[in-house]
Enzyme design. Sequence first.
Site, short mmCIF file in Angstrom:
data_model
loop_
_atom_site.label_atom_id
_atom_site.label_comp_id
_atom_site.label_asym_id
_atom_site.label_seq_id
_atom_site.Cartn_x
_atom_site.Cartn_y
_atom_site.Cartn_z
N ASP A 1 -25.29 21.49 9.81
CA ASP A 1 -25.52 22.78 10.45
C ASP A 1 -24.55 22.85 11.63
O ASP A 1 -23.90 21.85 11.98
CB ASP A 1 -26.99 22.84 10.92
CG ASP A 1 -27.27 24.04 11.79
OD1 ASP A 1 -26.91 25.17 11.39
OD2 ASP A 1 -27.81 23.86 12.90
N ASP B 1 -24.99 25.42 14.89
CA ASP B 1 -25.66 25.68 16.16
C ASP B 1 -26.72 24.61 16.46
O ASP B 1 -27.59 24.33 15.64
CB ASP B 1 -26.34 27.05 16.13
CG ASP B 1 -25.33 28.19 16.17
OD1 ASP B 1 -24.28 28.04 16.80
OD2 ASP B 1 -25.60 29.24 15.53
N ASP C 1 -31.08 21.10 12.51
CA ASP C 1 -32.07 21.20 13.58
C ASP C 1 -33.08 22.32 13.35
O ASP C 1 -34.21 22.23 13.81
CB ASP C 1 -31.38 21.43 14.93
CG ASP C 1 -30.90 22.88 15.08
OD1 ASP C 1 -31.57 23.65 15.79
OD2 ASP C 1 -29.90 23.25 14.44
#
Length: 268
Positions: free
Chosen positions: A32, A34, A203
Site C-alpha cells: 500500500d 498511504d 495498514d
Amino acid sequence: MKRCCEGVGLPCLFKGVGMASPRPPKYLLIFDFDETIINENSDDSIVRAAPGQELPEHIRQTFREGFYNEYMQRVLAYLGDQGVKMSDFKTVYENIPLSPGMPELFQFLSKHHELFELILISDANMFGIESKLRAAGFSSLFRKVFSNPSSFDKRGYFTLGPYHSHKCLECPANMCKRKILTEYLAERAQEDVEFQRVFYVGDGANDFCPSVTLTAADVAFPRKGYPMHRMIQEMEKKQPGAFQATVVPWESAAEVARYLQELLKKKC
C-alpha cells in the site's frame, strides 16, 4: 545471486523436488502507499499547498463515507481555483516522510530483486505516488503501480478519476484492491509466473479486503494498531482460523525486512 550449493550450480531457491528450474520461484510483495510506504495520508498532505494550509468548511462538509475519490476531486478543483500548480503538488509529495524502517526494507529488496516481484496498490493517485517514489529512489523496484488516474488539464488543474468499478460491498466505490490483486495473479499465471508465496504490506481497511484472499503459505504485514491490523484481530476473534495467512504486525518496516531475511536463510 547467492548460491548455497556452489558445486551443484543450483540456485538457493528452487521450485519442486528434483526439478531444476532455470529461474528461482518468485515471491510477490504487495505494498500500500498511504501510511504504509509513506508516514502520512497523501490526500491530507496536499492540503499543505492550500492557502493557509487548510480547506474551507464547505468543502470538508461534502465528504461521504465510501466516496473519498469524489471528495478529492472537489478538493483538487478548489486547490486549482486557488492557483495551486503541478510544481506545488510535486514538492508536497516529494517531501512526505517515509514510514519508519521503509528505506531499510527497500534496500533489502533491491539486493534481492531477483527473488521479489513488487507491485503497489493504492487509493491515492498515480502522480503523487510516482513523484514520491522517484524522489526516494525506489520507483524502479516496482513492476507495476495500480492507483487512481491523475493528470493536469489545460488550465493546470490537478484532476483525479476513479480506478475502476466493482461489485465489492466492503470497498470504496472507486477501488477494490482484492479485485486488482486477483486479476493480477491471474494475469501473471497466464504468463507462466507462479508465486511461491505472496506478501502483503498495508495498514488500512481497504488492505484487509485483499488480505482475506491470502493462503496459509502467505504473510500479511499489517501496520500495528492500524485498521487492517484491528480488522484481522476482530476476524480471528469471531472466526478463529478464518484468516489463513501468517500475520506479522510491524511498527518499523525494518521488521518486515528482518522477517524476509530470515525466510531466505531458512530456504537455504
